[in-house]
Design a protein around this motif. Structure first.
Motif, PDB file in Angstrom:
ATOM      1  N   LEU A 167      62.303  32.116  12.242  1.00  0.00           N
ATOM      2  CA  LEU A 167      62.299  33.524  12.936  1.00  0.00           C
ATOM      3  C   LEU A 167      60.848  33.980  13.232  1.00  0.00           C
ATOM      4  O   LEU A 167      60.643  34.623  14.112  1.00  0.00           O
ATOM      5  CB  LEU A 167      63.141  34.219  12.200  1.00  0.00           C
ATOM      6  N   VAL A 168      60.108  34.037  12.231  1.00  0.00           N
ATOM      7  CA  VAL A 168      58.698  34.590  12.370  1.00  0.00           C
ATOM      8  C   VAL A 168      57.862  33.776  13.282  1.00  0.00           C
ATOM      9  O   VAL A 168      57.191  34.311  14.182  1.00  0.00           O
ATOM     10  CB  VAL A 168      58.061  34.572  10.999  1.00  0.00           C
ATOM     11  N   ALA A 169      57.986  32.416  13.464  1.00  0.00           N
ATOM     12  CA  ALA A 169      57.182  31.602  14.486  1.00  0.00           C
ATOM     13  C   ALA A 169      57.737  31.876  15.917  1.00  0.00           C
ATOM     14  O   ALA A 169      56.944  32.199  16.912  1.00  0.00           O
ATOM     15  CB  ALA A 169      57.537  29.963  14.233  1.00  0.00           C
ATOM     16  N   ALA A 218      55.701  37.479  20.638  1.00  0.00           N
ATOM     17  CA  ALA A 218      54.859  38.728  20.791  1.00  0.00           C
ATOM     18  C   ALA A 218      53.381  38.253  21.084  1.00  0.00           C
ATOM     19  O   ALA A 218      52.702  39.081  21.970  1.00  0.00           O
ATOM     20  CB  ALA A 218      54.511  38.985  19.312  1.00  0.00           C
ATOM     21  N   LEU A 219      52.953  36.939  21.045  1.00  0.00           N
ATOM     22  CA  LEU A 219      51.749  36.434  21.885  1.00  0.00           C
ATOM     23  C   LEU A 219      51.816  36.477  23.245  1.00  0.00           C
ATOM     24  O   LEU A 219      50.850  36.964  23.796  1.00  0.00           O
ATOM     25  CB  LEU A 219      51.379  34.970  21.419  1.00  0.00           C
ATOM     26  N   LEU A 220      52.883  36.221  23.623  1.00  0.00           N
ATOM     27  CA  LEU A 220      53.206  35.976  25.049  1.00  0.00           C
ATOM     28  C   LEU A 220      53.258  37.475  25.519  1.00  0.00           C
ATOM     29  O   LEU A 220      52.795  37.752  26.843  1.00  0.00           O
ATOM     30  CB  LEU A 220      54.473  35.407  25.663  1.00  0.00           C
ATOM     31  N   GLY A 221      53.898  38.445  24.870  1.00  0.00           N
ATOM     32  CA  GLY A 221      53.911  39.984  25.227  1.00  0.00           C
ATOM     33  C   GLY A 221      52.599  40.372  25.282  1.00  0.00           C
ATOM     34  O   GLY A 221      52.269  41.419  25.903  1.00  0.00           O
ATOM     35  N   THR A 230      62.739  38.917  21.982  1.00  0.00           N
ATOM     36  CA  THR A 230      62.572  40.074  21.264  1.00  0.00           C
ATOM     37  C   THR A 230      61.033  40.277  20.800  1.00  0.00           C
ATOM     38  O   THR A 230      60.598  41.449  21.019  1.00  0.00           O
ATOM     39  CB  THR A 230      63.548  39.934  20.119  1.00  0.00           C
ATOM     40  N   GLY A 231      60.302  39.185  20.375  1.00  0.00           N
ATOM     41  CA  GLY A 231      58.886  39.509  20.121  1.00  0.00           C
ATOM     42  C   GLY A 231      58.145  39.949  21.528  1.00  0.00           C
ATOM     43  O   GLY A 231      57.562  40.726  21.254  1.00  0.00           O
ATOM     44  N   PHE A 232      58.579  39.337  22.542  1.00  0.00           N
ATOM     45  CA  PHE A 232      58.002  39.681  23.835  1.00  0.00           C
ATOM     46  C   PHE A 232      58.022  41.214  24.199  1.00  0.00           C
ATOM     47  O   PHE A 232      56.981  41.878  24.488  1.00  0.00           O
ATOM     48  CB  PHE A 232      58.520  38.849  25.179  1.00  0.00           C
ATOM     49  N   VAL A 233      59.405  41.620  24.310  1.00  0.00           N
ATOM     50  CA  VAL A 233      59.663  43.107  24.495  1.00  0.00           C
ATOM     51  C   VAL A 233      58.922  43.837  23.545  1.00  0.00           C
ATOM     52  O   VAL A 233      58.496  45.124  23.823  1.00  0.00           O
ATOM     53  CB  VAL A 233      61.069  43.398  24.337  1.00  0.00           C
ATOM     54  N   LEU A 234      59.138  43.674  22.091  1.00  0.00           N
ATOM     55  CA  LEU A 234      58.185  44.613  21.112  1.00  0.00           C
ATOM     56  C   LEU A 234      56.932  44.666  21.387  1.00  0.00           C
ATOM     57  O   LEU A 234      56.208  45.494  21.306  1.00  0.00           O
ATOM     58  CB  LEU A 234      58.426  43.892  19.703  1.00  0.00           C
ATOM     59  N   ALA A 235      56.197  43.409  21.617  1.00  0.00           N
ATOM     60  CA  ALA A 235      54.868  43.525  21.778  1.00  0.00           C
ATOM     61  C   ALA A 235      54.340  44.292  23.132  1.00  0.00           C
ATOM     62  O   ALA A 235      53.371  45.002  23.213  1.00  0.00           O
ATOM     63  CB  ALA A 235      54.050  41.954  21.921  1.00  0.00           C
ATOM     64  N   ARG A 236      55.110  43.837  24.320  1.00  0.00           N
ATOM     65  CA  ARG A 236      54.825  44.611  25.329  1.00  0.00           C
ATOM     66  C   ARG A 236      55.170  46.015  25.322  1.00  0.00           C
ATOM     67  O   ARG A 236      54.381  46.768  25.894  1.00  0.00           O
ATOM     68  CB  ARG A 236      55.639  43.892  26.384  1.00  0.00           C
ATOM     69  N   GLY A 237      55.929  46.596  24.610  1.00  0.00           N
ATOM     70  CA  GLY A 237      56.353  47.864  24.309  1.00  0.00           C
ATOM     71  C   GLY A 237      55.376  48.680  23.770  1.00  0.00           C
ATOM     72  O   GLY A 237      54.880  49.788  24.120  1.00  0.00           O
ATOM     73  N   ILE A 238      54.948  47.851  22.701  1.00  0.00           N
ATOM     74  CA  ILE A 238      53.677  48.789  21.716  1.00  0.00           C
ATOM     75  C   ILE A 238      52.549  48.586  22.429  1.00  0.00           C
ATOM     76  O   ILE A 238      51.745  49.615  22.588  1.00  0.00           O
ATOM     77  CB  ILE A 238      53.844  48.016  20.506  1.00  0.00           C
TER      78      ILE A 238
END
Length: 116
Positions: free
Chosen positions: A28-30, A36-39, A100-108
């Protein structure tokens, strides 16, 4: 109202996929980390918000992981002869977690770097 439902569904889905039978905590973390890296890369290339209306942007950001997950899970498993749709939960979970990681990173990133 609908945002609260989507947030609760998102939390339940992430809890489901963190179970050892699915991806486990490390998986899940990976997956979240790769999203998140893509975002972060997307935000570094274009830091302005893609959707100007804040309410619509929140709604689209919360809905996007479900839509991308469903698209990734459903399109490959359709059998045309008997019209059966086999929903692959692992494919859904993979796409859901990465998005989800993408959206969080992009939003932040847009909150801190964006020009609003």
């Amino acid at each position: 109202m609908l945002d609260d439902v989507l947030i609760e569904l998102m939390g339940n889905a992430l809890a489901l996929f963190s179970d050892r039978r699915n991806f486990g905590p490390a998986g899940l973390v990976a997956l979240l980390g790769s999203g998140a890296l893509l975002g972060a890369a997307s935000t570094a290339l274009y830091a302005s918000p893609l959707i100007e209306d804040a309410g619509l942007a929140w709604f689209a950001g919360l809905l996007a992981p479900f839509v991308v997950g469903a698209a990734a899970a459903g399109f490959r498993k359709v059998k045309l002869w008997d019209w059966q749709l086999r929903f692959d939960l692992n494919r859904f979970g993979t796409a859901f977690c990465v998005m989800t990681g993408f959206v969080l990173a992009r939003g932040i990133g847009v909150l801190f770097l964006g020009k609003s």
